[in-house]
Design an enzyme around this catalytic site. Structure first.
Site, short mmCIF file in Angstrom:
data_model
loop_
_atom_site.label_atom_id
_atom_site.label_comp_id
_atom_site.label_asym_id
_atom_site.label_seq_id
_atom_site.Cartn_x
_atom_site.Cartn_y
_atom_site.Cartn_z
CE1 TYR A 128 -5.86 11.11 -11.54
CE2 TYR A 128 -6.13 12.40 -12.95
CZ TYR A 128 -5.60 11.69 -12.84
OH TYR A 128 -4.74 10.80 -13.44
CG ASP A 151 -1.94 0.59 1.31
OD1 ASP A 151 -1.47 1.55 1.01
OD2 ASP A 151 -2.66 1.51 2.01
CB SER A 173 2.27 13.56 -14.99
OG SER A 173 1.60 14.82 -14.78
CG ASN A 230 0.87 2.87 -12.80
OD1 ASN A 230 0.78 3.46 -13.89
ND2 ASN A 230 0.93 2.03 -12.17
CE LYS A 241 -2.16 11.81 -12.19
NZ LYS A 241 -1.28 10.96 -12.30
#
Length: 271
Positions: free
Chosen positions: A146, A54, A132, A81, A150
């Site tokens: 979100y 995790d 990204s 990732n 990013k």
């Protein structure tokens, strides 16, 4: 001697495709996933090891990083990732949803980088590749938290470009556009404002606009190939767009003023 790559979030989508692609290219692959029941999605190979992780658990990240390093004697490339998207108006997000989005997409990358930097420093080389998105360069409706995660990865990596160069450690950014994964499907978390908050019509229109980009989205192998290019490049390039939509949008962003982009997006959505 084969090189070794460490990939977080390898149970599906881009992470899974990347693990398979690097195995095909003859690399050793260290994969992590939270749900070990999905380990059988990866091929059986003596070049592959899978670790339960995790990424929001900083102590476990450090432990797994050291174990993978010891198992393979050295890691050449680390791919951050793991992540997901919480989509919807910010006003509809709970405090915990905001925290989880930033913990998973931003804090976890910091944990992984801090775990591997001393190891890379010990051999005076290494490469971090951070996933990204075009959402790290361009704001989209419904993507507020979100987008925030990013945009943070973009700034983090650009700063690390200078910091880690003093240790001969490279950093790369991969910027996919829409990709045919479960990101916009069952993995998506919808933020749900109440009807009284007045977003129903906006969500309907914005969702329809965004979903068009996923209709003809490429498979995750496109991103895996871009990651391979970034991993094997000897140059100083920082950003790698992945997929035709990403390249087109990044080119469009360069030549068109931001105010025009925002105006066109509002017109296309119908708001």
């Amino acid at each position: 001697m084969p090189k070794t790559i460490f990939i977080t979030g390898s149970s599906s989508g881009i992470g899974l495709a990347t693990a398979k692609y690097f195995l095909e290219k003859g690399w050793n692959v260290a994969c992590t996933m939270r749900d070990m029941s999905k380990a059988d999605l990866l091929p059986t190979s003596s070049s592959l090891k899978i670790y339960n992780l995790d990424v929001t658990d900083s102590s476990l990240v450090k432990e797994v990083a050291q174990k993978a390093w010891n198992d393979f004697k050295e890691i050449d490339v680390v791919v951050n990732n793991a992540g997901y998207g919480a989509i919807g108006p910010l006003e509809g997000a709970t405090e915990r949803q905001i925290q989880k989005q930033l913990e998973t997409n931003v804090m976890s990358i910091c944990y992984v980088i801090n775990a591997f930097t001393p190891l890379f420093s010990s051999v005076k080389k290494g490469t971090f590749i951070n996933l990204s998105s075009i959402a790290g360069r361009l704001g989209f409706p419904l993507y507020s938290i979100y987008n925030a995660s990013k945009f943070a990865i973009e700034g983090l990596t650009e700063s690390l470009y200078y910091e880690l160069s003093t240790k001969n450690i490279r950093v790369r950014l991969i910027e996919p556009g829409p990709i045919k994964t479960e990101f916009n499907g069952k993995s998506r978390v919808d933020l749900k404002p109440s009807p009284e908050q007045g977003y129903d019509e906006f969500i309907k229109k914005a969702d329809a606009f965004i979903n068009r980009f996923f209709v003809n989205a490429p498979e995750p192998e496109v991103v895996a190939k871009t990651i391979y290019k970034a991993a094997t490049s000897k140059g100083k390039r920082l950003r790698y767009p992945a997929g035709i939509q990403s390249r087109l949008l990044m080119f469009f962003k360069k030549i068109v003023p931001n105010s025009w982009i925002r105006g066109m997006m509002k017109a296309l959505i119908g708001i």
